[in-house]
Design a protein around this motif. Structure first.
Motif, PDB file in Angstrom:
ATOM      1  N   UNK A 155       0.842  -1.195   0.000  1.00  0.00           N
ATOM      2  CA  UNK A 155       0.000   0.000   0.000  1.00  0.00           C
ATOM      3  C   UNK A 155       0.876   1.243   0.000  1.00  0.00           C
ATOM      4  N   UNK A 156       0.277   2.344  -0.397  1.00  0.00           N
ATOM      5  CA  UNK A 156       0.989   3.611  -0.443  1.00  0.00           C
ATOM      6  C   UNK A 156       1.225   4.140   0.961  1.00  0.00           C
ATOM      7  N   UNK A 157       2.317   4.898   1.095  1.00  0.00           N
ATOM      8  CA  UNK A 157       2.632   5.561   2.372  1.00  0.00           C
ATOM      9  C   UNK A 157       2.371   7.053   2.205  1.00  0.00           C
ATOM     10  N   UNK A 158       2.751   7.811   3.189  1.00  0.00           N
ATOM     11  CA  UNK A 158       2.564   9.261   3.114  1.00  0.00           C
ATOM     12  C   UNK A 158       3.472   9.904   2.074  1.00  0.00           C
ATOM     13  N   UNK A 159       4.574   9.207   1.697  1.00  0.00           N
ATOM     14  CA  UNK A 159       5.538   9.806   0.770  1.00  0.00           C
ATOM     15  C   UNK A 159       5.678   9.076  -0.553  1.00  0.00           C
TER      16      UNK A 159
ATOM     17  N   UNK B 272       0.309   0.095  -6.762  1.00  0.00           N
ATOM     18  CA  UNK B 272      -0.012   1.311  -7.519  1.00  0.00           C
ATOM     19  C   UNK B 272       1.082   1.620  -8.544  1.00  0.00           C
ATOM     20  N   UNK B 273       2.340   1.453  -8.153  1.00  0.00           N
ATOM     21  CA  UNK B 273       3.445   1.692  -9.082  1.00  0.00           C
ATOM     22  C   UNK B 273       3.400   0.705 -10.245  1.00  0.00           C
ATOM     23  N   UNK B 274       3.196  -0.572  -9.929  1.00  0.00           N
ATOM     24  CA  UNK B 274       3.133  -1.584 -10.988  1.00  0.00           C
ATOM     25  C   UNK B 274       2.010  -1.267 -11.971  1.00  0.00           C
ATOM     26  N   UNK B 275       0.828  -0.956 -11.461  1.00  0.00           N
ATOM     27  CA  UNK B 275      -0.307  -0.665 -12.336  1.00  0.00           C
ATOM     28  C   UNK B 275      -0.046   0.588 -13.173  1.00  0.00           C
ATOM     29  N   UNK B 276       0.569   1.602 -12.569  1.00  0.00           N
ATOM     30  CA  UNK B 276       0.882   2.837 -13.292  1.00  0.00           C
ATOM     31  C   UNK B 276       1.841   2.571 -14.451  1.00  0.00           C
TER      32      UNK B 276
ATOM     33  N   UNK C 213      -9.537  -0.395 -15.070  1.00  0.00           N
ATOM     34  CA  UNK C 213     -10.565  -0.754 -14.088  1.00  0.00           C
ATOM     35  C   UNK C 213      -9.925  -1.204 -12.773  1.00  0.00           C
ATOM     36  N   UNK C 214      -8.875  -2.002 -12.874  1.00  0.00           N
ATOM     37  CA  UNK C 214      -8.167  -2.462 -11.670  1.00  0.00           C
ATOM     38  C   UNK C 214      -7.562  -1.270 -10.932  1.00  0.00           C
ATOM     39  N   UNK C 215      -6.949  -0.340 -11.688  1.00  0.00           N
ATOM     40  CA  UNK C 215      -6.356   0.850 -11.067  1.00  0.00           C
ATOM     41  C   UNK C 215      -7.402   1.675 -10.332  1.00  0.00           C
ATOM     42  N   UNK C 216      -8.554   1.859 -10.943  1.00  0.00           N
ATOM     43  CA  UNK C 216      -9.603   2.642 -10.304  1.00  0.00           C
ATOM     44  C   UNK C 216     -10.113   1.952  -9.039  1.00  0.00           C
ATOM     45  N   UNK C 217     -10.247   0.640  -9.090  1.00  0.00           N
ATOM     46  CA  UNK C 217     -10.656  -0.102  -7.897  1.00  0.00           C
ATOM     47  C   UNK C 217      -9.585  -0.003  -6.812  1.00  0.00           C
ATOM     48  N   UNK C 218      -8.318  -0.110  -7.198  1.00  0.00           N
ATOM     49  CA  UNK C 218      -7.229  -0.013  -6.227  1.00  0.00           C
ATOM     50  C   UNK C 218      -7.189   1.383  -5.612  1.00  0.00           C
ATOM     51  N   UNK C 219      -7.482   2.404  -6.403  1.00  0.00           N
ATOM     52  CA  UNK C 219      -7.505   3.793  -5.900  1.00  0.00           C
ATOM     53  C   UNK C 219      -8.512   3.959  -4.775  1.00  0.00           C
ATOM     54  N   UNK C 220      -9.628   3.259  -4.875  1.00  0.00           N
ATOM     55  CA  UNK C 220     -10.655   3.341  -3.828  1.00  0.00           C
ATOM     56  C   UNK C 220     -10.116   2.749  -2.524  1.00  0.00           C
ATOM     57  N   UNK C 221      -9.345   1.682  -2.636  1.00  0.00           N
ATOM     58  CA  UNK C 221      -8.831   0.970  -1.473  1.00  0.00           C
ATOM     59  C   UNK C 221      -7.568   1.619  -0.904  1.00  0.00           C
TER      60      UNK C 221
END
Length: 189
Positions: free
Chosen positions: A2-6, A12-16, A62-70
């Motif tokens: 998961x993403x951190x504060x920084x 997220x990086x892999x999907x991007x 679609x996966x990225x958008x779902x991951x963004x919610x989480x």
């Protein structure tokens, strides 16, 4: 993961980066041009690869958008209001284009009476009744949107490099894997 504060997390990086690479390869292998050229046997492989990768772009988005919610997002560095507005606009424009491009390709092909032709000889026959004129308009829109995504993505990449080189903040580094040399030593991250 998961993403951190920084930093963005590994998922997220892999999907991007996977999306960025697949979009670029899809653009390169787009046969382009009039319908007769696109659907000629000479461009069969390019069309199949382009359409297969286009569906991959749709699924990744679609996966990225779902991951963004989480997932949480890293804190953005303080920037001027116009930069913040441009960043949000570019991000959502990219998401819109990432969804619209595959959909216009699918509907354009089906309305023109063509199946989706995928790698491995798989074809998905038209699920809509033919309306060649509408399909042709949508296919032309797909071409314009393909060019637009390259411009918006180029602007997005330029902005990240601008942040890194001139503003010297962590906008670009937040999306780079930890193993990627950033050019600046970071402590505590």
């Amino acid at each position: 993961m998961k993403s951190s504060a920084t930093r963005y997390g590994s998922i997220a990086q892999f999907l991007h980066w996977c999306t960025a690479i697949v979009v670029l390869v899809t653009f390169i292998y787009g046969p382009g041009g009039p319908e007769q050229r696109v659907y000629s046997s000479v461009h069969e492989f390019d069309r199949r690869l382009h359409e297969t990768l286009g569906l991959c772009v749709f699924a990744l988005t679609l996966i990225r958008l779902l991951w963004r919610v989480y997932d949480t997002r890293p804190e953005t560095p303080p920037v001027s209001r116009w930069m913040a507005v441009m960043a949000v606009a570019a991000r959502w424009m990219l998401y819109l284009l990432l969804l619209a491009l595959p959909l216009t390709a699918i509907f354009g092909a089906w309305l023109e009476g063509h199946p989706l032709t995928l790698i491995g000889g798989r074809d998905i026959p038209p699920l809509l009744s033919t309306s060649h004129g509408a399909g042709s308009v949508i296919a032309s829109l797909h071409t314009w949107l393909g060019d637009a995504i390259m411009w918006v993505a180029g602007f997005h990449a330029f902005a990240a490099i601008f942040h890194h080189v001139l503003l010297k903040d962590d906008v670009l580094i937040a999306m780079l894997p930890r193993w990627f040399p950033s050019g600046r030593a970071r402590t505590g991250r």
